[in-house]
Design an enzyme around this catalytic site. Sequence first.
Site, PDB file in Angstrom:
ATOM      1  N   GLU A 235      -5.774  -4.059   0.180  1.00  0.00           N
ATOM      2  CA  GLU A 235      -5.980  -5.159   1.135  1.00  0.00           C
ATOM      3  C   GLU A 235      -7.146  -6.062   0.744  1.00  0.00           C
ATOM      4  O   GLU A 235      -7.342  -7.119   1.324  1.00  0.00           O
ATOM      5  CB  GLU A 235      -6.249  -4.592   2.537  1.00  0.00           C
ATOM      6  CG  GLU A 235      -5.029  -4.032   3.241  1.00  0.00           C
ATOM      7  CD  GLU A 235      -4.779  -2.550   2.947  1.00  0.00           C
ATOM      8  OE1 GLU A 235      -5.266  -2.061   1.899  1.00  0.00           O
ATOM      9  OE2 GLU A 235      -4.103  -1.905   3.750  1.00  0.00           O
TER      10      GLU A 235
ATOM     11  N   TRP B  52     -19.214  15.636  12.524  1.00  0.00           N
ATOM     12  CA  TRP B  52     -18.392  15.240  11.389  1.00  0.00           C
ATOM     13  C   TRP B  52     -18.959  15.788  10.094  1.00  0.00           C
ATOM     14  O   TRP B  52     -20.164  15.695   9.850  1.00  0.00           O
ATOM     15  CB  TRP B  52     -18.315  13.708  11.296  1.00  0.00           C
ATOM     16  CG  TRP B  52     -17.452  13.096  12.347  1.00  0.00           C
ATOM     17  CD1 TRP B  52     -17.015  13.706  13.496  1.00  0.00           C
ATOM     18  CD2 TRP B  52     -16.933  11.768  12.368  1.00  0.00           C
ATOM     19  NE1 TRP B  52     -16.253  12.832  14.226  1.00  0.00           N
ATOM     20  CE2 TRP B  52     -16.185  11.637  13.566  1.00  0.00           C
ATOM     21  CE3 TRP B  52     -17.016  10.679  11.508  1.00  0.00           C
ATOM     22  CZ2 TRP B  52     -15.529  10.453  13.904  1.00  0.00           C
ATOM     23  CZ3 TRP B  52     -16.371   9.496  11.841  1.00  0.00           C
ATOM     24  CH2 TRP B  52     -15.632   9.390  13.029  1.00  0.00           C
TER      25      TRP B  52
ATOM     26  N   LYS C 119     -13.711  17.477  11.468  1.00  0.00           N
ATOM     27  CA  LYS C 119     -14.394  17.433  12.764  1.00  0.00           C
ATOM     28  C   LYS C 119     -14.651  18.858  13.228  1.00  0.00           C
ATOM     29  O   LYS C 119     -13.748  19.550  13.672  1.00  0.00           O
ATOM     30  CB  LYS C 119     -13.555  16.653  13.769  1.00  0.00           C
ATOM     31  CG  LYS C 119     -13.370  15.206  13.328  1.00  0.00           C
ATOM     32  CD  LYS C 119     -12.787  14.335  14.407  1.00  0.00           C
ATOM     33  CE  LYS C 119     -12.715  12.913  13.910  1.00  0.00           C
ATOM     34  NZ  LYS C 119     -11.388  12.410  13.632  1.00  0.00           N
TER      35      LYS C 119
ATOM     36  N   THR D 119       0.878  -1.180   0.000  1.00  0.00           N
ATOM     37  CA  THR D 119       0.000   0.000   0.000  1.00  0.00           C
ATOM     38  C   THR D 119       0.907   1.219   0.000  1.00  0.00           C
ATOM     39  O   THR D 119       2.049   1.145   0.443  1.00  0.00           O
ATOM     40  CB  THR D 119      -0.904   0.047   1.252  1.00  0.00           C
ATOM     41  OG1 THR D 119      -0.060   0.141   2.388  1.00  0.00           O
ATOM     42  CG2 THR D 119      -1.770  -1.180   1.354  1.00  0.00           C
TER      43      THR D 119
HETATM   44  P1  ADP Z   1      -3.742   3.826  -1.315  1.00  0.00           P
HETATM   45  O1  ADP Z   1      -4.721   4.830  -1.852  1.00  0.00           O
HETATM   46  O2  ADP Z   1      -3.324   4.092   0.090  1.00  0.00           O
HETATM   47  O3  ADP Z   1      -2.685   3.438  -2.258  1.00  0.00           O
HETATM   48  P2  ADP Z   1      -5.642   1.831  -1.919  1.00  0.00           P
HETATM   49  O4  ADP Z   1      -5.508   2.006  -3.346  1.00  0.00           O
HETATM   50  O5  ADP Z   1      -5.748   0.473  -1.366  1.00  0.00           O
HETATM   51  O6  ADP Z   1      -4.506   2.469  -1.143  1.00  0.00           O
HETATM   52  O7  ADP Z   1      -6.845   2.724  -1.464  1.00  0.00           O
HETATM   53  C1  ADP Z   1      -7.952   2.252  -0.780  1.00  0.00           C
HETATM   54  C2  ADP Z   1      -8.793   3.409  -0.325  1.00  0.00           C
HETATM   55  O8  ADP Z   1      -9.215   4.186  -1.438  1.00  0.00           O
HETATM   56  C3  ADP Z   1     -10.059   3.024   0.353  1.00  0.00           C
HETATM   57  O9  ADP Z   1      -9.843   2.702   1.700  1.00  0.00           O
HETATM   58  C4  ADP Z   1     -10.912   4.263   0.182  1.00  0.00           C
HETATM   59  O10 ADP Z   1     -10.586   5.248   1.139  1.00  0.00           O
HETATM   60  C5  ADP Z   1     -10.469   4.767  -1.150  1.00  0.00           C
HETATM   61  N1  ADP Z   1     -11.433   4.361  -2.181  1.00  0.00           N
HETATM   62  C6  ADP Z   1     -11.356   3.349  -3.038  1.00  0.00           C
HETATM   63  N2  ADP Z   1     -12.420   3.321  -3.856  1.00  0.00           N
HETATM   64  C7  ADP Z   1     -13.207   4.361  -3.492  1.00  0.00           C
HETATM   65  C8  ADP Z   1     -14.467   4.872  -3.929  1.00  0.00           C
HETATM   66  N3  ADP Z   1     -15.122   4.360  -4.944  1.00  0.00           N
HETATM   67  N4  ADP Z   1     -14.961   5.947  -3.288  1.00  0.00           N
HETATM   68  C9  ADP Z   1     -14.325   6.505  -2.244  1.00  0.00           C
HETATM   69  N5  ADP Z   1     -13.134   6.084  -1.797  1.00  0.00           N
HETATM   70  C10 ADP Z   1     -12.592   5.020  -2.404  1.00  0.00           C
END
Ligand code: ADP
Length: 544
Positions: free
Chosen positions: A331, A445, A440, A185
């Site tokens: 994940e 929120w 916040k 990640t």
């Molecule tokens: P990173 O962005 O840290 O590289 P990931 O690609 O695994 O890691 O990102 C996952 C995160 O992306 C999710 O926990 C969520 O916050 C966000 N995310 C993914 N798809 C969506 C979506 N359709 N709408 C809003 N947030 C999203």
Amino acid sequence: MQGLMMNVPLTITALMRHAERLHGDQEIVSVTADAPLHRYRFADCFARARRLANALAQLGVQPGDRVATLAWNDYRHLELYFGISCSGAICHTVNPRLFAEQLVWIFNHAEDRVLFTDPMFLPLIEKLKPQLPALEHVIVLTSAAAMPQSALPGLLCYETLLAESDSEFDWPMLDEETAAVLCYTSGTTGHPKGVLYSHRALVLHAYAAGLPDALRITRDDTVLPVVPMFHVNAWGVPYLATMLGIKLVMPGPKMGDGETLARLMDDEGVTAALGVPTVWQGLLNYLRSSGRRLKTLKNIAVGGSACPLALMKAFEEEQGVWTLHAWGMTETSPLGTANIPPSNFAELPPEEQDFIRASQGRPVFGVELKIVDGQGRTLPWDGRAFGALKIRGPWVCRGYYRMAHSDAHDADGWFDTGDVATIDPRGYMTITDRTKDVIKSGGEWISSIELENIAMSHPQVAAAAVIGVHHPKWDERPLLIIVSAPGESPAAADLLAHFAGRVADWMIPDAVEFAEELPLTATGKVSKLTLRERYADYVLPPTA
Ligand code: ADP
């Protein structure tokens, strides 16, 4: 009493065998660094994967060894996906957009022994190599004729390596729990964390993604993954395409180039494409400025961050293209939810339609969701209660690579996504924020995603982000950051007036700042972290 069915391991080797036999003649078209358009068939891909497996054995790669890739989406990367994982080693896809220090950390944490790299990343590897003690071999993904000059000793050429390797290879019988792929990640907080996918999880994920009501991709589609193969396995598309026999069109290094994407789509008859919202916004900008209308594209799957409703509507109205909003994480392999509208969608009132479209969709069978409050109590699916979103399922990680303990996993086997969400009675899940992005204000929120959605529906706005900035009385208040649409210069007061009646008055941002562009993360999402740093000392107007 146990059932009496065969326990055949679910491996991507089996996927590959299936594809070879049943749709070996399906096409794979790629833009690469050394050729504008390369075209061959699945059977060619797997034949070359066998040569690659022999080459890996020659290089001394053992089962379980990590073999890194630093590459864009093209046919050679696909060969690596299968050649490495099916020979029992672990294909570690590395994101080349990460900072040098993060790359060094990741390579050393994974202890990659071998690296396959696109030629354009060679200067980077030359610089990092002295800090990578485990790395024994670097192979450049190109032909002998196009091999770049380099000071790196023992540099190998991919095409030469394949040409010199035996074409026969007996794929080993692997246990389905064998690790196949490693992906870190991006680690906006703390060190990156390694997610280690098993063969079984990847196959089950491909089954789920291939269901008719998941991504709505079938054998009859031609698919363009604009999500990189270093970002959660291009959302599983390579495995899905292999399972179903889908024609794949790969954009190589041209991911962010609207003109190339549009041309590839039209020339190759692309019907479905996948990517993050910024990619689709970029394509839309190009289509608008060129007046071009796409000929064959029907669906785009969008995820990775919240897709503004305005963007979905623009694609539908201007291009006749449906956007399928999906949610997931590194994940979760990544598919968690997919937004398939209910059968009576067309009869619903417009506000209800908008609510459903903007949501991240319903869980696909295999994953379970729940939302919990601060004390861990399960919250109702009433569309109003919001809490920490937890997930479990066979393609959700149960821990991180070489990390003894994970705070994100609870004793009951649920994984805390770090997202805050509501779920409505029909199961439509709406992300209100990432936990760390929630604003916040005086104990309440405010959802930055909801405010961004509203800002994006203003005709003079090209991109919008909302972050919390310090406020002496309310702790935090929302600040709206806008990129104006080309040729427009909206007034701050007009932009703020646009929120009236769309959210409660106390949620309306206190101020507007204008920017040339929004900073992006290594996975192409708006970097709220960078924005928060940039506006750390922001002083809100005194009336607030
Ligand atoms: P990173 O962005 O840290 O590289 P990931 O690609 O695994 O890691 O990102 C996952 C995160 O992306 C999710 O926990 C969520 O916050 C966000 N995310 C993914 N798809 C969506 C979506 N359709 N709408 C809003 N947030 C999203």
